[in-house]
Scaffold this motif. Structure first.
Motif, PDB file in Angstrom:
ATOM      1  N   ARG A 305      32.497  37.306  62.127  1.00  0.00           N
ATOM      2  CA  ARG A 305      31.239  36.970  61.425  1.00  0.00           C
ATOM      3  C   ARG A 305      31.539  35.922  60.359  1.00  0.00           C
ATOM      4  NH1 ARG A 305      29.067  41.676  58.442  1.00  0.00           N
ATOM      5  NH2 ARG A 305      27.024  40.687  58.474  1.00  0.00           N
ATOM      6  N   VAL A 306      30.596  35.032  60.175  1.00  0.00           N
ATOM      7  CA  VAL A 306      30.740  33.953  59.200  1.00  0.00           C
ATOM      8  C   VAL A 306      29.654  34.069  58.141  1.00  0.00           C
ATOM      9  CG1 VAL A 306      30.437  31.456  58.867  1.00  0.00           C
ATOM     10  CG2 VAL A 306      31.883  32.306  60.729  1.00  0.00           C
ATOM     11  N   ARG A 307      30.083  33.975  56.885  1.00  0.00           N
ATOM     12  CA  ARG A 307      29.126  33.811  55.781  1.00  0.00           C
ATOM     13  C   ARG A 307      29.204  32.363  55.339  1.00  0.00           C
ATOM     14  NH1 ARG A 307      29.598  34.069  50.296  1.00  0.00           N
ATOM     15  NH2 ARG A 307      31.647  35.092  50.377  1.00  0.00           N
ATOM     16  N   PRO A 308      28.127  31.590  55.564  1.00  0.00           N
ATOM     17  CA  PRO A 308      28.191  30.160  55.229  1.00  0.00           C
ATOM     18  C   PRO A 308      28.118  29.925  53.725  1.00  0.00           C
ATOM     19  CG  PRO A 308      26.018  30.737  56.058  1.00  0.00           C
ATOM     20  CD  PRO A 308      26.855  31.966  56.192  1.00  0.00           C
ATOM     21  N   ALA A 309      28.654  28.803  53.308  1.00  0.00           N
ATOM     22  CA  ALA A 309      28.572  28.405  51.911  1.00  0.00           C
ATOM     23  C   ALA A 309      27.130  28.040  51.561  1.00  0.00           C
ATOM     24  CB  ALA A 309      29.497  27.226  51.647  1.00  0.00           C
ATOM     25  N   PHE A 310      26.772  28.222  50.323  1.00  0.00           N
ATOM     26  CA  PHE A 310      25.427  27.856  49.872  1.00  0.00           C
ATOM     27  C   PHE A 310      25.341  26.337  49.737  1.00  0.00           C
ATOM     28  CE2 PHE A 310      22.352  26.920  46.480  1.00  0.00           C
ATOM     29  CZ  PHE A 310      21.222  27.496  47.036  1.00  0.00           C
ATOM     30  N   GLY A 311      24.413  25.749  50.484  1.00  0.00           N
ATOM     31  CA  GLY A 311      24.154  24.320  50.349  1.00  0.00           C
ATOM     32  C   GLY A 311      25.169  23.405  50.997  1.00  0.00           C
ATOM     33  N   ALA A 312      26.081  23.957  51.813  1.00  0.00           N
ATOM     34  CA  ALA A 312      27.076  23.115  52.481  1.00  0.00           C
ATOM     35  C   ALA A 312      27.387  23.715  53.850  1.00  0.00           C
ATOM     36  CB  ALA A 312      28.354  23.026  51.639  1.00  0.00           C
ATOM     37  N   PRO A 313      27.591  22.872  54.859  1.00  0.00           N
ATOM     38  CA  PRO A 313      27.875  23.365  56.219  1.00  0.00           C
ATOM     39  C   PRO A 313      29.335  23.786  56.369  1.00  0.00           C
ATOM     40  CG  PRO A 313      27.861  20.990  56.228  1.00  0.00           C
ATOM     41  CD  PRO A 313      27.508  21.393  54.825  1.00  0.00           C
ATOM     42  N   LEU A 314      29.771  24.715  55.527  1.00  0.00           N
ATOM     43  CA  LEU A 314      31.155  25.175  55.502  1.00  0.00           C
ATOM     44  C   LEU A 314      31.200  26.692  55.474  1.00  0.00           C
ATOM     45  CD1 LEU A 314      32.618  22.684  52.864  1.00  0.00           C
ATOM     46  CD2 LEU A 314      32.976  22.599  55.352  1.00  0.00           C
ATOM     47  N   VAL A 315      32.356  27.244  55.807  1.00  0.00           N
ATOM     48  CA  VAL A 315      32.551  28.681  55.826  1.00  0.00           C
ATOM     49  C   VAL A 315      32.970  29.152  54.440  1.00  0.00           C
ATOM     50  CG1 VAL A 315      33.884  30.585  56.812  1.00  0.00           C
ATOM     51  CG2 VAL A 315      33.223  28.634  58.253  1.00  0.00           C
ATOM     52  N   ALA A 316      32.180  30.045  53.851  1.00  0.00           N
ATOM     53  CA  ALA A 316      32.587  30.684  52.604  1.00  0.00           C
ATOM     54  C   ALA A 316      33.484  31.888  52.883  1.00  0.00           C
ATOM     55  CB  ALA A 316      31.369  31.116  51.802  1.00  0.00           C
ATOM     56  N   GLU A 317      33.158  32.615  53.965  1.00  0.00           N
ATOM     57  CA  GLU A 317      33.958  33.791  54.321  1.00  0.00           C
ATOM     58  C   GLU A 317      33.904  34.011  55.821  1.00  0.00           C
ATOM     59  OE1 GLU A 317      34.454  38.039  52.283  1.00  0.00           O
ATOM     60  OE2 GLU A 317      32.532  37.844  53.328  1.00  0.00           O
ATOM     61  N   LEU A 318      35.066  34.290  56.395  1.00  0.00           N
ATOM     62  CA  LEU A 318      35.182  34.645  57.809  1.00  0.00           C
ATOM     63  C   LEU A 318      35.775  36.037  57.899  1.00  0.00           C
ATOM     64  CD1 LEU A 318      35.133  33.878  60.857  1.00  0.00           C
ATOM     65  CD2 LEU A 318      37.466  32.991  60.544  1.00  0.00           C
ATOM     66  N   LYS A 319      35.097  36.928  58.633  1.00  0.00           N
ATOM     67  CA  LYS A 319      35.585  38.285  58.817  1.00  0.00           C
ATOM     68  C   LYS A 319      35.996  38.483  60.277  1.00  0.00           C
ATOM     69  CE  LYS A 319      33.344  40.887  55.113  1.00  0.00           C
ATOM     70  NZ  LYS A 319      32.628  42.138  54.799  1.00  0.00           N
ATOM     71  N   TRP A 320      37.230  38.986  60.455  1.00  0.00           N
ATOM     72  CA  TRP A 320      37.752  39.336  61.772  1.00  0.00           C
ATOM     73  C   TRP A 320      37.719  40.859  61.885  1.00  0.00           C
ATOM     74  CZ3 TRP A 320      40.597  35.127  64.342  1.00  0.00           C
ATOM     75  CH2 TRP A 320      40.809  34.009  63.530  1.00  0.00           C
ATOM     76  N   TYR A 321      37.067  41.391  62.909  1.00  0.00           N
ATOM     77  CA  TYR A 321      36.963  42.843  63.095  1.00  0.00           C
ATOM     78  C   TYR A 321      37.966  43.343  64.140  1.00  0.00           C
ATOM     79  CZ  TYR A 321      32.731  42.765  60.245  1.00  0.00           C
ATOM     80  OH  TYR A 321      31.845  42.631  59.202  1.00  0.00           O
ATOM     81  N   PHE A 322      39.094  42.675  64.235  1.00  0.00           N
ATOM     82  CA  PHE A 322      40.102  42.990  65.247  1.00  0.00           C
ATOM     83  C   PHE A 322      40.577  44.440  65.158  1.00  0.00           C
ATOM     84  CE2 PHE A 322      44.515  42.910  66.851  1.00  0.00           C
ATOM     85  CZ  PHE A 322      44.354  42.266  68.062  1.00  0.00           C
ATOM     86  N   PHE A 323      40.751  44.930  63.940  1.00  0.00           N
ATOM     87  CA  PHE A 323      41.250  46.291  63.741  1.00  0.00           C
ATOM     88  C   PHE A 323      40.117  47.279  63.423  1.00  0.00           C
ATOM     89  CE2 PHE A 323      45.131  43.802  62.660  1.00  0.00           C
ATOM     90  CZ  PHE A 323      45.929  44.285  63.690  1.00  0.00           C
ATOM     91  N   CYS A 324      38.938  46.990  63.943  1.00  0.00           N
ATOM     92  CA  CYS A 324      37.777  47.864  63.785  1.00  0.00           C
ATOM     93  C   CYS A 324      37.316  48.262  65.191  1.00  0.00           C
ATOM     94  CB  CYS A 324      36.660  47.153  63.033  1.00  0.00           C
ATOM     95  SG  CYS A 324      37.146  46.507  61.415  1.00  0.00           S
ATOM     96  N   PRO A 325      37.982  49.230  65.810  1.00  0.00           N
ATOM     97  CA  PRO A 325      37.728  49.506  67.236  1.00  0.00           C
ATOM     98  C   PRO A 325      36.288  49.883  67.541  1.00  0.00           C
ATOM     99  CG  PRO A 325      39.090  51.229  66.220  1.00  0.00           C
ATOM    100  CD  PRO A 325      39.036  50.103  65.247  1.00  0.00           C
ATOM    101  N   GLU A 326      35.643  50.589  66.625  1.00  0.00           N
ATOM    102  CA  GLU A 326      34.264  51.001  66.883  1.00  0.00           C
ATOM    103  C   GLU A 326      33.315  49.803  66.884  1.00  0.00           C
ATOM    104  OE1 GLU A 326      36.776  54.183  65.429  1.00  0.00           O
ATOM    105  OE2 GLU A 326      36.166  52.321  64.417  1.00  0.00           O
ATOM    106  N   VAL A 327      33.575  48.825  66.009  1.00  0.00           N
ATOM    107  CA  VAL A 327      32.744  47.619  65.978  1.00  0.00           C
ATOM    108  C   VAL A 327      32.927  46.815  67.260  1.00  0.00           C
ATOM    109  CG1 VAL A 327      32.363  45.416  64.812  1.00  0.00           C
ATOM    110  CG2 VAL A 327      32.699  47.493  63.464  1.00  0.00           C
ATOM    111  N   VAL A 328      34.179  46.597  67.662  1.00  0.00           N
ATOM    112  CA  VAL A 328      34.434  45.845  68.894  1.00  0.00           C
ATOM    113  C   VAL A 328      33.749  46.523  70.078  1.00  0.00           C
ATOM    114  CG1 VAL A 328      36.215  45.075  70.497  1.00  0.00           C
ATOM    115  CG2 VAL A 328      36.606  44.897  68.028  1.00  0.00           C
TER     116      VAL A 328
END
Length: 347
Positions: A305-328
């Protein structure tokens, strides 16, 4: 996503003792997560029944695990029922978040002390579709929802529920009666109040302008194995989080950590990324197959999942759910795609 890079070198201002202690703490946390694996799926299912989205459920689970680790480090007495202990922490964490929002009133009453308890009909028994169950549960106020789930889904006794929720069996019985009554009415009244009305809480954010375009640019960089292009899509102060395991801040850490682990020449897998829409949000799915294995099948192994930066086409935060088996499992399975899970921690 593969085994993580350890940043062991002392940063400016970090003493050798603190660096060594940090390494020990990280290993202790990994060991703790692995020790809780036998009950993790049940605790996640409980969190999922309380929250409106898969993301909120994982956030609640992660906060629960963090608090549990802190609490366990201060206990001298044994934890006799690990699942009940984690459910209590999850419930209190969830209720505290609702209380802080100021949008709900949380009160107990014992007005139903004379009502039967264990023999009451389970209003959820006829529900075979999990999403329908969740929709009905979200009609209930917080304490009633917790009581119904703990009693009718997890089969805890009134006394056990009272202990988890820090109240009396009589108050649990009263909340259970009100909750069951509401659910019975909802099953026959399609015009009843909406979950959004009766179950305030965090909801998934609406689609951000340019969000999907940013995800497609990031997925294209992933598919090209272009780490420079990946890094350039982050804010200078951007974050990459392997949920429950590692966080990286700034271009240097992000490059040296999750991106090199996943797309560097030493990675054991070949990865491919696709953009999908799930539960009101655009996401990236990471597919993998083993290198140098002819005919190896390709499966979804990660959700991003990506949380975009405010007012810019950039990534503020990227979350990897690799170790979240229930989410996957919920996301890839919900999209009808083959997937694999990866445990709960590195190593």
């Amino acid at each position: 996503m593969t085994a993580g890079t350890d940043f062991e070198a002392c940063a400016a201002g970090e003493t050798q003792a603190l660096a060594e202690n940090r390494v020990d703490l990280r290993q202790a946390r990994r060991d703790f997560l692995v020790a809780l694996e036998p009950v993790r799926a049940s605790v996640y299912a409980y969190c999922r029944s309380l929250t409106p989205t898969v993301w909120d459920a994982e956030d609640l689970l992660q906060e629960t695990l963090t608090k549990a680790l802190a609490e366990a480090s201060q206990r001298y007495e044994p934890i006799r029922n690990t699942q009940a202990w984690l459910v209590r922490i999850a419930t209190n964490t969830w209720i505290d978040s609702l209380r802080r929002s100021g949008r709900v009133t949380l009160e107990w009453t014992e007005s139903a002390l004379d009502l039967p308890d264990d023999g009451a009909e389970d209003p959820l028994a006829a529900l075979a579709v999990e999403s329908a169950l969740r929709q009905l549960l979200h009609l209930l106020p917080p304490r009633e929802r917790a009581c119904v789930v703990l009693k009718d889904v997890f089969s805890y006794s009134l006394a056990e529920i009272a202990g988890m929720l820090e109240t009396t069996p009589g108050a649990v019985k009263s909340a259970l009666h009100r909750g069951r009554t509401t659910l019975r009415a909802a099953r026959t009244d399609s015009a009843g109040p909406s979950p959004e009305t009766l179950a305030p809480g965090p909801r998934a954010a609406g689609r951000h302008p340019g969000h999907q375009a940013l995800l497609r640019r990031l997925a294209a960089a992933f598919n090209a194995y272009d780490i420079d292009a990946m890094v350039s899509l982050f804010l200078a102060s951007g974050r990459s989080e392997v949920v429950g395991n590692a966080t990286e801040t700034g271009h240097g850490e992000i490059r040296a950590g999750s991106l090199t682990d996943t797309f560097g020449p030493d990675a054991a897998e070949i990865h491919r990324s696709t953009v999908h829409h799930f539960d009101g949000e655009d996401i990236i799915l990471m597919w993998e197959r083993q290198k140098n294995v002819p005919g190896a099948s390709e499966v979804v192994s990660d959700v991003l999942r990506v949380r975009p930066a405010f007012g810019a086409p950039l990534v503020a935060e990227l979350k990897w759910y690799f170790f979240c088996p229930e989410v996957v499992a919920e996301v890839a399975g919900g999209l009808g795609l083959p997937f694999k899970t990866n445990g709960v921690s590195y190593f």
